[in-house]
Design a protein around this motif. Structure first.
Motif, PDB file in Angstrom:
ATOM      1  N   ASN A 107      78.855  40.973 113.016  1.00 23.76           N
ATOM      2  CA  ASN A 107      77.498  41.510 113.143  1.00 23.76           C
ATOM      3  C   ASN A 107      76.583  40.780 112.166  1.00 23.76           C
ATOM      4  N   TYR A 108      75.586  40.138 112.708  1.00 28.32           N
ATOM      5  CA  TYR A 108      74.625  39.461 111.848  1.00 28.32           C
ATOM      6  C   TYR A 108      73.605  40.486 111.372  1.00 28.32           C
ATOM      7  N   ASP A 109      73.463  40.607 110.047  1.00 28.94           N
ATOM      8  CA  ASP A 109      72.598  41.622 109.440  1.00 28.94           C
ATOM      9  C   ASP A 109      71.445  40.937 108.719  1.00 28.94           C
ATOM     10  N   PRO A 110      70.296  40.745 109.377  1.00 30.00           N
ATOM     11  CA  PRO A 110      69.178  40.042 108.739  1.00 30.00           C
ATOM     12  C   PRO A 110      68.457  40.934 107.742  1.00 30.00           C
TER      13      PRO A 110
ATOM     14  N   ALA B 206      63.552  40.311 110.124  1.00 32.17           N
ATOM     15  CA  ALA B 206      64.512  40.679 111.159  1.00 32.17           C
ATOM     16  C   ALA B 206      63.901  40.696 112.552  1.00 32.17           C
TER      17      ALA B 206
ATOM     18  N   LEU C 117      63.953  37.402 114.752  1.00 33.32           N
ATOM     19  CA  LEU C 117      65.234  36.758 115.020  1.00 33.32           C
ATOM     20  C   LEU C 117      65.918  37.365 116.241  1.00 33.32           C
TER      21      LEU C 117
ATOM     22  N   CYS D 230      69.602  38.223 117.197  1.00 37.98           N
ATOM     23  CA  CYS D 230      70.879  38.356 116.505  1.00 37.98           C
ATOM     24  C   CYS D 230      72.027  38.487 117.501  1.00 37.98           C
TER      25      CYS D 230
ATOM     26  N   ALA E 137      74.606  29.728 113.483  1.00 31.42           N
ATOM     27  CA  ALA E 137      73.170  29.998 113.420  1.00 31.42           C
ATOM     28  C   ALA E 137      72.428  28.826 114.051  1.00 31.42           C
TER      29      ALA E 137
ATOM     30  N   SER F 267      75.540  36.516 123.620  1.00 32.23           N
ATOM     31  CA  SER F 267      75.369  36.929 122.230  1.00 32.23           C
ATOM     32  C   SER F 267      76.645  36.751 121.407  1.00 32.23           C
TER      33      SER F 267
ATOM     34  N   VAL G  45      72.872  33.987 115.135  1.00 28.09           N
ATOM     35  CA  VAL G  45      71.434  34.256 115.092  1.00 28.09           C
ATOM     36  C   VAL G  45      70.702  33.036 115.639  1.00 28.09           C
TER      37      VAL G  45
ATOM     38  N   ASN H 123      69.071  35.026 104.277  1.00 25.24           N
ATOM     39  CA  ASN H 123      69.803  35.675 105.374  1.00 25.24           C
ATOM     40  C   ASN H 123      71.202  35.099 105.542  1.00 25.24           C
TER      41      ASN H 123
ATOM     42  N   ASN I 214      75.008  36.918 105.117  1.00 25.06           N
ATOM     43  CA  ASN I 214      75.914  36.897 106.276  1.00 25.06           C
ATOM     44  C   ASN I 214      76.853  35.701 106.160  1.00 25.06           C
TER      45      ASN I 214
END
Length: 504
Positions: free
Chosen positions: A11-14, A18, A21, A23, A29, A46, A51, A68, A72
């Motif tokens: 899980n990409y957590d910006p 946010a 983006l 995600c 990336a 996805s 991202v 970011n 991540n």
């Protein structure tokens, strides 16, 4: 070190920007520069990317991108797309590539703030709060590739996804971030007229006005400080453009020609490229609007119909980023060719100076083309921009404050006596204050005021000349008050522009 299950998802957590983006759940990336990120995302699932995001600015965009990535650390690879003129002009992607390949050094930015400066021909900054050893860790841990087309982005990402998943190269790392606040004074919400002789001077005045009285508002891109309907008038920008020394503008002379071509030149439609202003003016509506305006003014130099439109009614339905520049109007008055442009939304810190230079270049081009075809001596008139939403993003507030602190007082100290409303001669005669209103240039007397009350006279002048300059009005108030003192106290002698003196 690898993780064997091929369907493992991350899980990409910006933590920064946010909402700008796309995600996903992979380990790659994708940096798309100025290419529309959705144009890449449509060819991938996805699970294939971590991202996807744009990188517009090397001074403002690389720090949040790196922050970011540090938050991540499962991201193992970067794919950097450079495919447009805008990418070359802005230099964000090239500066990121240089950070990864050449590193960085300690330094200060153009407002004297401590930063890491990327070792690049393109000026790029990284927040000093991120330790050097952490920046080196990210350079050592993430592999990268530059590509020049959407299809190559997709091919490379799919190839990466055939490989085994990698373990995170660190624990998530988050570093402090200092946000600048704004001290707002009372002021009107709508319709602000700002004038300067050059684009650089006008820009500093715009920054001061927004930072002083602009409202702070949340937007889909974060917070910004905004005023509604700033009318900026540039009176005397030289034909080859003025750049201050040292240059505090957010654009350099060596890049201005590339930006000007985006306004003057047509370009073919390409996937992932929204449009250029030149494309909207030259071919978007199947008409070359710039040539239409030139032809119109050649046939009728006084026409008020020389209008160009960049707004497409279809922008309401199928464009997530419709043009900020909407309309351009060319008008000649007294052999002066002026240009007025309307922006629905205008980033006044990062974009307005280049917008203004591009429009000035268009204004010069139209004037010269007309002169080449008819025996009409024209001179370049004012450049006027109407920015309906004139704003500064919060990540530029500190820079804007520093520029205003360094430049605004100097600009205001420059004495400029010309007021289009005219001038006023004040004397005392027949035991009254007597004022003559004189036109600029010709010196014709157009009105006279007299009485014993400074307040009554300056109120009447304000009613008759509502466009009088602020400094001029304040000057008149002080001079009229001096004259009233001399009426009441006969020991003093009044002369305009001179201190009160005692009669001998």
């Amino acid at each position: 070190m690898t993780i064997t299950p091929s369907n493992y998802l991350f899980n990409y957590d910006p933590h920064y920007k946010a909402n700008q983006l796309i995600c996903g759940y992979g380990q790659t990336a994708i940096i798309t520069g100025w290419t529309v990120k959705e144009s890449v995302a449509r060819y991938l699932t996805s699970k294939e990317y971590a991202v996807i995001g744009n990188l517009y600015s090397p001074t403002r965009g690389i720090s949040p991108l790196i922050r970011n990535l540090l938050a991540n650390p499962h991201v193992a690879s970067l794919v950097i797309l450079q495919s447009t003129k805008e990418d070359q002009n802005a230099g964000g992607c090239q500066c990121l590539l240089d950070f990864l390949s050449k590193g960085f050094r300690a330094g200060v930015d153009h407002i004297g703030k401590d930063v890491w400066i990327i070792n690049s021909n393109v000026l790029g900054y990284i927040d000093i709060e991120i330790p050097a050893e952490v920046l080196e860790l990210i350079r050592e841990s993430i592999v990268y590739r530059e590509v020049e087309s959407i299809s190559k982005v997709v091919d490379h990402v799919k190839e990466l996804n055939k490989k085994e998943k990698k373990k995170s190269w660190s624990n998530p790392l988050i570093f402090p971030f200092t946000e600048t606040s704004s001290k707002i004074r009372p002021g009107t919400k709508y319709c602000h007229r700002i004038e300067g002789s050059t684009i650089a001077e006008t820009w500093v005045r715009i920054l001061h006005r927004i930072k002083t009285t602009g409202r702070v508002r949340p937007t889909e891109y974060g917070k910004w400080q905004e005023l509604i309907n700033i009318v900026a008038v540039v009176t005397d920008e030289p034909l080859d453009f003025y750049f201050p020394e040292p240059n505090y503008l957010p654009i350099r002379r060596e890049f201005i020609n590339d930006y000007i071509s985006q306004i003057l030149d047509d370009s073919s439609q390409r996937e992932g490229i929204k449009y250029t202003y030149g494309q909207r003016l030259r071919s978007w509506f199947k008409k070359d609007q710039i040539q239409q305006v030139i032809d119109l003014l050649v046939s009728d130099i006084n026409s008020s119909r020389a209008v160009m439109s960049l707004w497409d009614v279809n922008d309401y339905d199928n464009n997530d980023s419709p043009p900020c520049l909407n309309h351009i109007w060319i008008r000649t008055i007294d052999d002066e060719l002026s240009l007025t442009a309307t922006f629905r939304s205008n980033d006044m810190f990062s974009a307005w100076p280049s917008n203004a230079m591009g429009l000035r270049a268009l204004q010069i081009h139209i004037m010269r083309e007309i002169q080449n075809r008819i025996n009409q001596k024209l001179k370049i008139g004012p450049l006027v921009t109407v920015s309906q939403s004139a704003h500064i993003y919060n990540d530029c507030w500190e820079y804007a404050d520093k520029i205003v602190d360094a430049e605004y007082e100097t600009i205001c100290r420059e004495k400029k006596y010309a007021d289009p409303s005219g001038s006023y001669l004040i004397v005392i005669k027949n035991n009254q204050i007597f004022v003559e209103h004189i036109t600029p240039g010709s010196g014709e007397i157009v009105n006279c005021y007299f009485g014993k009350s400074a307040r009554k006279i300056y109120n009447k002048i304000a009613e008759d000349s509502p466009g009088i300059g602020i400094k001029h009005a304040m000057y008149l108030g002080s001079e009229l008050q001096k004259a009233e003192i001399c009426l009441k106290d006969k020991s003093y002698h009044y002369q305009q522009d001179k201190p009160l003196t005692v009669k001998s």
